[in-house]
Design a protein around this motif. Structure first.
Motif, PDB file in Angstrom:
ATOM      1  N   VAL A  29      -5.102  -6.138  14.710  1.00  0.00           N
ATOM      2  CA  VAL A  29      -3.978  -7.341  14.371  1.00  0.00           C
ATOM      3  C   VAL A  29      -3.407  -7.104  13.200  1.00  0.00           C
ATOM      4  N   THR A  30      -4.122  -6.818  12.084  1.00  0.00           N
ATOM      5  CA  THR A  30      -3.514  -6.330  10.856  1.00  0.00           C
ATOM      6  C   THR A  30      -2.506  -5.501  10.829  1.00  0.00           C
ATOM      7  N   SER A  31      -2.884  -4.350  11.562  1.00  0.00           N
ATOM      8  CA  SER A  31      -2.186  -3.037  11.708  1.00  0.00           C
ATOM      9  C   SER A  31      -0.943  -3.432  12.451  1.00  0.00           C
ATOM     10  N   LEU A  32      -0.922  -4.220  13.386  1.00  0.00           N
ATOM     11  CA  LEU A  32       0.214  -4.633  14.024  1.00  0.00           C
ATOM     12  C   LEU A  32       1.149  -5.462  13.129  1.00  0.00           C
ATOM     13  N   PHE A  33       0.539  -6.396  12.602  1.00  0.00           N
ATOM     14  CA  PHE A  33       1.528  -6.843  11.568  1.00  0.00           C
ATOM     15  C   PHE A  33       2.027  -6.197  10.579  1.00  0.00           C
ATOM     16  N   ALA A  34       1.384  -5.244  10.091  1.00  0.00           N
ATOM     17  CA  ALA A  34       1.552  -4.263   9.093  1.00  0.00           C
ATOM     18  C   ALA A  34       2.808  -3.567   9.497  1.00  0.00           C
ATOM     19  N   PHE A  35       2.799  -3.000  10.785  1.00  0.00           N
ATOM     20  CA  PHE A  35       3.608  -2.166  11.232  1.00  0.00           C
ATOM     21  C   PHE A  35       4.890  -2.911  11.378  1.00  0.00           C
ATOM     22  N   ARG A  36       4.957  -4.229  11.686  1.00  0.00           N
ATOM     23  CA  ARG A  36       6.154  -4.797  11.849  1.00  0.00           C
ATOM     24  C   ARG A  36       6.804  -5.111  10.334  1.00  0.00           C
ATOM     25  N   ALA A  37       5.911  -5.544   9.520  1.00  0.00           N
ATOM     26  CA  ALA A  37       6.325  -5.816   8.040  1.00  0.00           C
ATOM     27  C   ALA A  37       6.935  -4.588   7.573  1.00  0.00           C
ATOM     28  N   LEU A  38       6.269  -3.506   7.664  1.00  0.00           N
ATOM     29  CA  LEU A  38       6.748  -2.208   7.062  1.00  0.00           C
ATOM     30  C   LEU A  38       8.002  -1.817   7.583  1.00  0.00           C
ATOM     31  N   ARG A  39       8.234  -1.800   8.624  1.00  0.00           N
ATOM     32  CA  ARG A  39       9.720  -1.539   9.309  1.00  0.00           C
ATOM     33  C   ARG A  39      10.597  -2.372   8.885  1.00  0.00           C
ATOM     34  N   LYS A  40      10.308  -3.653   8.747  1.00  0.00           N
ATOM     35  CA  LYS A  40      11.372  -4.772   8.295  1.00  0.00           C
ATOM     36  C   LYS A  40      11.891  -4.282   7.008  1.00  0.00           C
ATOM     37  N   HIS A  41      10.576  -4.233   5.963  1.00  0.00           N
ATOM     38  CA  HIS A  41      10.881  -4.105   4.513  1.00  0.00           C
ATOM     39  C   HIS A  41      11.839  -2.606   4.326  1.00  0.00           C
ATOM     40  N   LEU A 233      -4.832   4.691   2.435  1.00  0.00           N
ATOM     41  CA  LEU A 233      -3.704   4.388   3.507  1.00  0.00           C
ATOM     42  C   LEU A 233      -4.096   3.148   4.234  1.00  0.00           C
ATOM     43  N   ARG A 234      -5.339   3.250   4.757  1.00  0.00           N
ATOM     44  CA  ARG A 234      -5.718   2.292   5.715  1.00  0.00           C
ATOM     45  C   ARG A 234      -5.722   0.826   5.044  1.00  0.00           C
ATOM     46  N   ALA A 235      -6.260   1.226   3.738  1.00  0.00           N
ATOM     47  CA  ALA A 235      -6.496  -0.229   3.045  1.00  0.00           C
ATOM     48  C   ALA A 235      -5.267  -1.019   2.735  1.00  0.00           C
ATOM     49  N   PHE A 236      -4.238  -0.219   2.240  1.00  0.00           N
ATOM     50  CA  PHE A 236      -3.028  -0.796   1.717  1.00  0.00           C
ATOM     51  C   PHE A 236      -2.156  -0.883   2.764  1.00  0.00           C
ATOM     52  N   LEU A 237      -1.711   0.231   3.571  1.00  0.00           N
ATOM     53  CA  LEU A 237      -0.596  -0.013   4.602  1.00  0.00           C
ATOM     54  C   LEU A 237      -1.006  -0.914   5.802  1.00  0.00           C
ATOM     55  N   SER A 238      -2.214  -0.690   6.402  1.00  0.00           N
ATOM     56  CA  SER A 238      -2.653  -1.318   7.504  1.00  0.00           C
ATOM     57  C   SER A 238      -3.232  -2.777   6.973  1.00  0.00           C
ATOM     58  N   GLY A 239      -4.102  -2.520   6.215  1.00  0.00           N
ATOM     59  CA  GLY A 239      -4.744  -3.954   5.849  1.00  0.00           C
ATOM     60  C   GLY A 239      -3.999  -4.785   4.948  1.00  0.00           C
ATOM     61  N   ARG A 240      -3.400  -4.537   3.715  1.00  0.00           N
ATOM     62  CA  ARG A 240      -3.147  -5.487   2.911  1.00  0.00           C
ATOM     63  C   ARG A 240      -1.627  -5.793   3.183  1.00  0.00           C
ATOM     64  N   MET A 241      -0.962  -4.804   3.715  1.00  0.00           N
ATOM     65  CA  MET A 241       0.621  -5.168   4.368  1.00  0.00           C
ATOM     66  C   MET A 241       0.354  -6.249   5.463  1.00  0.00           C
ATOM     67  N   GLY A 242      -0.659  -5.981   6.205  1.00  0.00           N
ATOM     68  CA  GLY A 242      -0.845  -6.920   7.273  1.00  0.00           C
ATOM     69  C   GLY A 242      -1.077  -8.219   6.944  1.00  0.00           C
ATOM     70  N   SER A 244      -0.388  -9.459   4.051  1.00  0.00           N
ATOM     71  CA  SER A 244       0.560 -10.007   3.254  1.00  0.00           C
ATOM     72  C   SER A 244       1.620 -10.738   4.235  1.00  0.00           C
ATOM     73  N   ALA A 245       1.752  -9.877   5.487  1.00  0.00           N
ATOM     74  CA  ALA A 245       2.732 -10.393   6.462  1.00  0.00           C
ATOM     75  C   ALA A 245       2.338 -11.595   7.078  1.00  0.00           C
ATOM     76  N   MET A 246       1.074 -11.980   6.885  1.00  0.00           N
ATOM     77  CA  MET A 246       0.550 -13.408   7.344  1.00  0.00           C
ATOM     78  C   MET A 246       0.297 -14.223   6.578  1.00  0.00           C
ATOM     79  N   ASN A 247       1.012 -13.952   5.279  1.00  0.00           N
ATOM     80  CA  ASN A 247       0.939 -14.874   4.128  1.00  0.00           C
ATOM     81  C   ASN A 247      -0.523 -15.229   3.742  1.00  0.00           C
ATOM     82  N   ALA A 248      -1.288 -14.295   3.803  1.00  0.00           N
ATOM     83  CA  ALA A 248      -2.786 -14.272   3.647  1.00  0.00           C
ATOM     84  C   ALA A 248      -3.407 -13.481   2.883  1.00  0.00           C
ATOM     85  N   THR A 249      -2.623 -13.072   1.761  1.00  0.00           N
ATOM     86  CA  THR A 249      -3.074 -11.899   0.637  1.00  0.00           C
ATOM     87  C   THR A 249      -4.405 -12.507  -0.160  1.00  0.00           C
ATOM     88  N   LEU A 250      -5.517 -11.963   0.045  1.00  0.00           N
ATOM     89  CA  LEU A 250      -6.590 -12.532  -0.712  1.00  0.00           C
ATOM     90  C   LEU A 250      -6.866 -11.471  -1.838  1.00  0.00           C
TER      91      LEU A 250
END
Lengths: 468, 348
Positions: A29-41, A233-242, A244-250
């Motif tokens: 799920v976070t990867s999917l959100f990350a994909f969308r967020a990165l593309r948008k960014h 790459l997994r942690a930042f691009l897939s994980g944290r970006m995902g 962040s896209a959900m407004n849930a950066t911890l």
């Protein structure tokens, strides 16, 4: 008795399966959100050029706070990189945290530091500050020499002496890309509610750095460092970006994060009684802002990059992961009232439970799962074919997530230009499942055990210096 | 074992699915890499062909039509993007020349303002604002009402360029759209020296029915515009308003634009319960006050807030009280270091 034991092992196996399914579902799920967020960014930064913002707008002044402890190998090069940043107004505060090596001496010599007085503007409790120095050549460079108190204490000293509305917490062994500050300040311009923003950390091992600038990006030669490249790459691009896209950066990495000074001071600064001070602060900011009903946001920005050296020895890497797990666990346990608490919105209801049960307790379940499977296999209580199948599932999902992270990299930032590096990353995505991931689980498990046994401290880190 | 069979087959299915997904992602990434590399080479080659011709056009050695005729339909948007990047490095007449080169293809860009995602529309507005502002001013003004805040902000940026100050008024009237944006950033956009704009900003500053955000942005913008009459408005605000953020914005105005007769209200605020208001009041006193204000500043050095003490020390320096600061530096006062710092700033 044996029946009870078998029942107990079946519970562990079942829990492992459930844990595994839920964990990987979250990652997907976070990867999917990350994909969308990165593309948008990527499309967004074409529409709204950051140089335009900075050249014609009043970019808020920023203070880089750089704790340094025994960083003689990298401190001068890293400081040079900070001095070459493209940003209209910023200061650099290097906080020498009681180094026993030549860190201070090298800085004094390299940057012509002289004693200078600087009054603090906040009074977060810290260890004693012996002396402040200012560079004769670079007027925006200060060094604060203090009694050893740990990274969090050094950051708090920096905050106490910070005079700008924003401060950037850095690691002394990091090299920032020249436009990194311009890029990480964007969320603060676009949304005045922003209280913290995180940048991306990349592995500097193998890269060529000249005069504080990353001039050539390569994969490292060391296999352990290669594993960590993919992991980051997994942690930042897939994980944290995902997240962040959900407004849930911890988590915002202590190696590169930009914060609103006033909010951090009001929230009490960094805690010095944890080794996970970076995560603890972010969790506390969420809590502070929500409890005080302060409108806020905490985000990740994918294009400002800090390059940092990663461990190349198994022993040091193990210590690092042990410490990270302890820090994560301390932070989550300390603020456990947020767990499942609707008062904290998506943080309390989704992000916190994920990190609490899957990231904090997960290594225990995973490690026990490995042990349980082996015992069941030996005792014939479970089919070897079934175990192999289960591990194949874990393997394939792991590979899929890693390949997805590489794909995200190619879709967005493309920092690894060579085709052969891409192929190497794919091969790492396969190889890491045979030993590396299991070791990570063991080290994280060990971290929790050490926490329970009240182990403290950071352990040592070997600095080799950048490849110049 | 039989009960495990469905689970076993499910696991096999999952393996198959993720194997397929992994291979798919890997192939996609490889193809993407190849595609990106080829695309980069292709566009680099094209840019290599365009650049000498653009330079020749700028030197008036080539007719723009010659270059435009070479641009194929599928290259047009990229060509416009290339010209835009080129234009960002230049100023004045050169930018006008580049605009003329891009003009035949800008209708295609204008067509994108009503379609596509937020970023595409914003990019369209950005391009038109930079290369053909007057021809497309209407569309850009219309973009201020775009549902996307990004598009609206890009339009606002385009409308507030110094080349056409008459359009900044449209942005001022829509300031409420940018409630979340940084106030400093918004204020710095409004650099136009036009009187009409200043009038609007003064009206918004003094109007209590405007939002706090709009009023503060107006104050910041008037400060950047060195609008002297707004100092009187700042005094009016300080006399009537209790909001500390608004008071700080008014004090900043007075600090740089105020006159000696404004100092009485500033003195009152030097004892505010809000440390930030007090600090800014002291800062303003340093610029507008006189030697009779030294005792207030001196006592503020003892304030528990380090910001108040810092502003007081700076204000003493502004009033030329170097001897007092030296005395402070030489004393055992808890803030003696502040004296040292001010003196060393003076020396440097």
């Amino acid at each position: 008795m044996i029946g009870y034991f078998q029942f107990f092992l079946n519970i562990i196996n079942f829990l492992t399966l459930i844990y595994f399914l839920i964990l990987n579902s979250f990652y997907l799920v976070t990867s999917l959100f990350a994909f969308r967020a990165l593309r948008k960014h990527v499309r967004r930064i074409k529409a709204f050029d950051v140089e335009d913002i900075i050249t014609f707008a009043v970019a808020p002044p920023v203070t880089l706070i750089v704790p340094a402890h025994n960083e003689q190998a990298t401190c001068v090069e890293a400081t040079k990189s900070f001095l070459t940043l493209i940003y209209p107004e910023y200061e650099i505060l290097i906080v020498n945290d009681g180094s026993s090596d030549e860190t201070l001496a090298r800085l004094i010599e390299a940057f012509e530091l002289v004693s200078a007085v600087r009054m603090p503007t906040a009074d977060i409790s810290t260890k004693k500050v012996y002396q402040s120095y200012r560079s004769r050549r670079y007027r925006n460079l200060w060094v604060l020499d203090k009694e050893n108190g740990g990274k969090a204490d050094a950051l708090n000293v920096g905050i106490n002496f910070c005079r700008t509305p924003l401060f950037c917490a850095m690691d002394a062994d990091s090299v920032l890309e020249r436009e990194a500050l311009m890029r990480i300040v964007r969320p603060f311009l676009e949304d005045a509610r922003t209280v913290a923003a995180g940048g991306i950390i990349r592995i500097a091992n193998g890269c060529t750095i000249r005069e504080g600038v990353v001039s050539e990006v390569n994969l490292p030669r060391n296999i352990l460092a290669k594993f960590q490249v993919l992991e980051y790459l997994r942690a930042f691009l897939s994980g944290r970006m995902g997240w962040s896209a959900m407004n849930a950066t911890l988590i915002i990495s202590g190696a590169f994060g930009l914060f609103k000074r006033s909010v951090v001071v009001d929230a009490g600064g960094f805690r010095t009684d944890t080794v996970g001070e970076d995560m603890e602060l972010v969790v506390r900011l969420h809590r502070y802002c929500r409890e005080k009903k302060i409108p806020y946001q905490i985000v990740y920005v994918p294009d400002p990059i800090a390059w940092t050296e990663c461990p190349e020895s198994w022993k040091i890497l193990g210590r690092q992961r042990d410490r990270w797990q302890r820090g994560l666990s301390e932070s989550l346990w300390r603020h456990r009232r947020m767990l499942g608490n609707a008062r904290y919105g998506i943080i309390g209801l989704i992000a916190y439970p994920h990190f609490f049960f899957l990231e904090m307790l997960g290594p225990i379940i995973e490690f026990l799962g490995y042990i349980s499977f082996i015992i069941c296999l030996i005792l014939g209580w479970i089919s070897g074919v079934f175990i192999i199948t289960f591990f194949m599932v874990a393997f394939m999902i792991g590979v899929a997530l890693s390949v997805a992270a590489v794909c995200l990299e190619e879709l967005s930032l493309r920092r690894y230009p060579k085709f052969k590096d891409l192929l190497k990353l794919f091969s790492i995505a396969v190889i890491e499942n045979f030993g590396y991931r299991q070791l990570l689980t063991y080290w994280r498990f060990r971290g929790i055990i050490s926490l329970i046994w009240h182990k403290k401290g950071w352990g040592g880190m070997e600095r080799k210096g950048f490849n110049t | 074992m039989r009960t495990l069979e469905p689970l076993f087959f499910t696991l096999i299915l999952i393996i198959g699915v993720f194997f397929f997904v992994s291979v798919l992602f890997a192939i996609y990434t490889i193809l993407l890499k190849i595609w990106n590399n080829r695309k980069a080479k292709f566009w680099n080659r094209l840019e290599g062909q365009w650049e000498p011709q653009v330079l020749a056009i700028l030197a008036e050695n080539q007719d723009p039509k010659e270059l435009c005729d070479q641009i194929r339909e599928d290259e047009q948007l990229y060509f416009v993007d290339y010209i835009l990047r080129f234009a960002r490095r230049l100023k004045g007449e050169d930018v006008k020349t580049l605009s003329r080169i891009a003009r035949p293809f800008l209708s295609k860009v204008a067509g994108r303002l009503n379609e596509g995602d937020d970023e595409q529309r914003a990019r369209g507005v950005y391009t038109l604002g930079a290369l053909a502002f007057y021809e497309h001013a209407k569309e850009i003004i219309h973009a201020l009402d775009d549902p996307s805040p990004l598009v609206a902000m890009v339009a606002a940026k385009a409308l507030t360029r110094e080349e056409h100050p008459e359009y900044a008024q449209a942005v001022v009237s829509k300031m409420h759209r940018f409630e979340n944006w940084s106030r400093q950033f918004l204020a710095s956009m409004l650099r136009d020296p036009g009187d009409a704009l200043k009038l609007s900003l003064r009206e918004m500053l003094i109007n209590p029915s405007e939002s706090l955000h709009v009023r503060i942005v107006s104050a910041e913008a008037l400060l950047k515009l060195n609008d002297l009459p707004s100092a009187d408005l700042a005094v009016e605000i300080l006399n009537k308003e209790k909001n500390s953020e608004l008071q700080v914005a008014a004090l900043k105005l007075l600090k740089y634009l105020g006159r000696a007769e404004h100092v009485s209200i500033i003195r009152l605020l030097c004892h505010s319960s809000d440390e930030i208001v007090t600090a800014h009041a002291l800062g303003a006193l340093g610029k507008l006050g006189d030697s009779t204000d030294v005792p207030i500043l001196r006592s503020s050095l003892d304030d528990s807030s380090p910001w108040v003490a810092l502003h007081a020390a700076r204000a003493l320096m502004d009033l030329g009280q170097v001897a007092l600061l030296k005395e402070l530096a030489a004393s055992q006062h808890p803030r003696a270091n502040l004296g040292h710092e001010m003196i060393s700033e003076l020396k440097s």
